[in-house]
Design a protein around this motif. Sequence first.
Motif, PDB file in Angstrom:
ATOM      1  N   UNK A   3      41.931 -38.474  27.204  1.00  0.00           N
ATOM      2  CA  UNK A   3      42.737 -38.275  28.416  1.00  0.00           C
ATOM      3  C   UNK A   3      42.727 -39.516  29.299  1.00  0.00           C
ATOM      4  N   UNK A   4      41.691 -40.354  29.168  1.00  0.00           N
ATOM      5  CA  UNK A   4      41.639 -41.579  29.972  1.00  0.00           C
ATOM      6  C   UNK A   4      42.578 -42.654  29.444  1.00  0.00           C
ATOM      7  N   UNK A   5      42.809 -42.647  28.120  1.00  0.00           N
ATOM      8  CA  UNK A   5      43.408 -43.819  27.476  1.00  0.00           C
ATOM      9  C   UNK A   5      44.707 -43.544  26.734  1.00  0.00           C
ATOM     10  N   UNK A   6      45.171 -42.296  26.763  1.00  0.00           N
ATOM     11  CA  UNK A   6      46.259 -41.940  25.866  1.00  0.00           C
ATOM     12  C   UNK A   6      47.555 -42.690  26.194  1.00  0.00           C
ATOM     13  N   UNK A   7      47.797 -42.921  27.483  1.00  0.00           N
ATOM     14  CA  UNK A   7      49.034 -43.630  27.841  1.00  0.00           C
ATOM     15  C   UNK A   7      49.036 -45.030  27.238  1.00  0.00           C
ATOM     16  N   UNK A  26      44.978 -33.456  25.256  1.00  0.00           N
ATOM     17  CA  UNK A  26      44.603 -34.775  25.756  1.00  0.00           C
ATOM     18  C   UNK A  26      45.364 -35.903  25.055  1.00  0.00           C
ATOM     19  N   UNK A  27      45.906 -35.625  23.868  1.00  0.00           N
ATOM     20  CA  UNK A  27      46.691 -36.637  23.154  1.00  0.00           C
ATOM     21  C   UNK A  27      48.166 -36.557  23.533  1.00  0.00           C
ATOM     22  N   UNK A  28      48.489 -35.661  24.462  1.00  0.00           N
ATOM     23  CA  UNK A  28      49.828 -35.654  25.022  1.00  0.00           C
ATOM     24  C   UNK A  28      50.834 -34.774  24.312  1.00  0.00           C
ATOM     25  N   UNK A  29      50.398 -33.912  23.385  1.00  0.00           N
ATOM     26  CA  UNK A  29      51.355 -33.035  22.699  1.00  0.00           C
ATOM     27  C   UNK A  29      51.699 -31.816  23.542  1.00  0.00           C
ATOM     28  N   UNK A  30      50.828 -31.503  24.511  1.00  0.00           N
ATOM     29  CA  UNK A  30      51.141 -30.458  25.485  1.00  0.00           C
ATOM     30  C   UNK A  30      50.255 -30.701  26.700  1.00  0.00           C
ATOM     31  N   UNK A  31      50.521 -29.962  27.772  1.00  0.00           N
ATOM     32  CA  UNK A  31      49.764 -30.178  28.994  1.00  0.00           C
ATOM     33  C   UNK A  31      48.382 -29.555  28.926  1.00  0.00           C
ATOM     34  N   UNK A  32      47.492 -29.927  29.878  1.00  0.00           N
ATOM     35  CA  UNK A  32      46.156 -29.350  29.929  1.00  0.00           C
ATOM     36  C   UNK A  32      46.264 -27.849  30.169  1.00  0.00           C
ATOM     37  N   UNK A  33      45.594 -27.100  29.317  1.00  0.00           N
ATOM     38  CA  UNK A  33      45.641 -25.651  29.441  1.00  0.00           C
ATOM     39  C   UNK A  33      46.792 -25.008  28.688  1.00  0.00           C
TER      40      UNK A  33
END
Lengths: 419, 394
Positions: B263-267, B299-306
Amino acid sequence: MTDAILPPPKKDPQKRTRTQTLPSGLRSRAALGLTAAAAEGRFMLQVCGECGALQYPPRDACSTCLSTDLPWRDIDPAGELIAETTVRTSTNTYFRERTPWRVGTVRLDAGPSVMCHVHGDAPRGGRVRIINRLDKSGQGVLYALPPEGTPHMEDDPQLREITADPKFRRVLITDARSENAVALAEAFAKAGASIIFIGEPEGWRPYPHRAALEAIPNVQIVPLDVTDTASVTELAGEIGGKTDILVNNARFVRPGGIMDRGDTVFARDEMEVNYLGLMRLAQSFGPAMRGRGADGDNSAAAWVNILSVYAYSNMPAFGAFSASNAAAYSLSQCLRAEMRPGGVRVMNVYTGPTDDAWHQPLPPPKVAPAALARAIVSGLKDGLEDVFVGDVAKDLIERWRAGAKVLEREMSETDGGGA
Amino acid sequence: MAGRTSKRMGYEGVVLAAPATTPYQRFSKETAHWWIARALRQSLQSAGLSPRDVDGFSVSSFTLFPDTAVGLTQHLGLTPRWLDHIPMGGASGVVALRRAARAVQAGDADIVACVAGDTNHVDSFRRMLSSFSRFAQDASYPYGAGGPNACFALLTDHYMSAYGATREDFGRICVAQRDNALKNPHAVMKKPLTMDQYLSARMISDPIALFDCVMPVSGAEAFLVMREEDARAAGLPHAHIRGSIERHNAFPEDPIQMRGGWAMDIDELYAMADARPDDMDLLQTYDDYPVISMMQFEDLGFCGKGDGPAFVRERDLTIAGDFPHNTSGGQLSAGQAGAAGGFIGLVEAIRQITGTAGPTQVEGATTAMVSGFGMINYDRGVCSSAAIISGAGT
C-alpha cells in the motif's frame, strides 16, 4: 461464564500420572524482564528512557529513537480485545494437550498491541485488563481478563494453569507449634483446600493453640519434625503423593549476631531448621510433587517458603538468623530450578519482623500471622513467585534494588524496626 | 518515501528465463541442499547451461542450517563472483529478482541463478516454529504455540469484523485455487474442493479452518536472471521486468495488520511499469492464508480497502476466469515448500507470460503481477514485495 470446577475424583492408582509438559520457555535476555515482573505479578513493559516510547515485544533498542536505555515500568493494564482465536491444534505438546486454547490481540490504551492468553469470560471485542504471570515454564506471559470479576473466574482452565489456587488442593503446613499455624490453616480452609495437613513436632509437649487447630475444618495434625530426617521421610511416604501445596512454616528465630552470642549453639539450630529443614523437606517431598505437576485439578502446584526479608541484607540485631535465611533463600533458588520441569512453583514469601515473642522488643510495624496467611493465599491465587509482606519487607526490597551496598551500610545502623 | 522525486532506473536489458519447479513431496528424507540442487540443475538444463556458466547465485531457504549460500557454493561446486542469501520467506522471489537484475545490469554478474528450496522432515515444522524469530520466540510462540495458523487467525478475525468478510468469501479464493491446481500435475492437492467441504472443514484456529492452511512440503523453485541478448542468443523464452517494489515493516503503528507494505509503494510500481491494474492478465499473490491474498487484491490496487469480499464475489479467480489468480494452485493447493513459497508465484508467472505454462496456461497472457509477503516476525508479515513482468506470450 466460567464453569465452577468440581471436587476432583479420587485418583485411580492404576492410571498413569500425566507427565508435565511445558510451554516453550525459550526467551531472549530482554524478554526476561517480563518474567522478573511476573514473579511479583506486576505488568511492566520497557519504556524508552529518552523519548518515552513504550516497547513491545521486549527489545534491546528503542523502535522510535534507537536509544538503548529501556527501563521497565509499571504500565496501565487496560486495553481492548481487537482480535481473537481459539487454537485447536498446536505443534507444542503442552498446548496440544490443553486445547481449545483462547488467545487474542489486545490493543493497550497505553499504545502497543500485545498477543496474550485470553480468559473465557473476556468479552469478544470488548474491554479487558492485562495481567503478567508466570506460565508453567516459569516465564512471564500476558493474560487478558474481563474488566470486572465474574463468577468462578478463578476456575477458568487457562487461568488455573498460571495460578496455584488452593481450591480443592491438599496442603501441608509445617510446624503446628508456630504462632502462624492457626492463621495459615484458617486461610487455607477459607480458600477451599480439601485437606490441610499440619506437621507437628514434639507432639508430647502441649502448646496453647492445638485445640484451635483441630477445630478448623479439613485439618489433620500429623507428626513432622523438620530437623529429623526419619520423621520427614516417614511423612512423605504417607502423604507425599497427595501434597499439592507445601508451606514451609518452620523457623527458628533468636536475636543476636556473632560476638554477643559467644557460641554456635543457636546458629546450629537456625541452620538445622531454617536451612537444612528446607533441604530435608525438599529431598523427601520434592520429587513426588515435581512428578505431579499435571495431575488434574488437584495437581501439585506450589511450594511456599516463609523467609525473612533479611535474607537479602543482614540485620545485625538478628544477624545469625539473617544468615540462615540467606542460606535458605539461596537454596530456594536451587529448588525453583529443580521444580521447574514439573511446573511446580516455588513461592518465597518475605517478611519483616513478625508479631511474635522473639520480635517483642522491636517497634512496629510488624507482620501479624493473619496478614502473613492472607499474603500467602492471595499469592498462590495470583500465581506469584515472590511476595513481600508488610511495610518493612516492601521498603527493604526497594532499597536493596536501588543499591545493595548502600543498604548494607544502612542496616548496620538499624535497630531492626524500620530497616 | 512520500515526496521522492528522482525516477528509479528501469530494468531494460535484463530478463528472467528458465523457470524450474521440482515436484513437491509432503515429507522428504532429503535435505534442503538436495532440493536446491535439483531445481538448479533443472533450470540450467532447460537453458542449456552448465554450473560453470553461473557467476551469480542467490539462495532462499529456512532449512539449510548450519549452511548458508556460502556453504552451498562449495557443496554444489559453484564459483560465483556474486552471491546472495535472502532470508525473506514469502517475499524472497521478487527480492531475489530485484537484486539479481541490478547485478546483471551493472555487469557484476552475467547469469544469476535464483533458487529457493526447503525440505520438510516429519518434525521440522515444529522445530522451525519454536525458533523462527526472536519476537516470535518471546511474544507469540508462548501463547498457544499455534504458529502462523494462530497469527493469521487473529488477522482474519480482525479483518472479518472490520470489513464484514465471511468465511465463504475466503472460501472462494481457496476453491478457485483448488480448481487451478487440478490442472497442475505437480500440485500436492489432487482432489476437487467444494464450498461445502471448505465451510464444513474442521477448525484449526478459529476462524481458520483446514482448507485455509497451506500444507508444508518439500520442494524447490528456480529461475535465471541474465542479459536479454544472451537469452535471445540461446533462444530462451524470457520475461521482462517492468517494475518492482519491496518494503519492510510498513505501518508499524497499525494495531494489527490490515494492510501490507504494497500500500505504500503500489503507485510507484504502476508508474514504473507504465501500467494499470486492468493491464494485468493474471495475478500471483502470496497465499499462505486467503486473508492475505484478499489484502493483496486491495493493496495492489485491484479494489479498494475493505472491498476484497465484494471483489471475490464478483470475479472468477480460475485460470479461465476474468481474474486468473494463483494459476498453479498456489501454496494453498500446490503446497508450501518453505522459502520456495516465495518463488512459486513468480516462477509460474514467468511460465505464463512466456507461454510455457502448459496445462495451467492462461490464454494470451503477456503481463503478470507477482506479489510476495513474508516473515511473521511477531504478529504480522514484515516483508512485502511485488513486480510486474511481461513476455511475448503464447
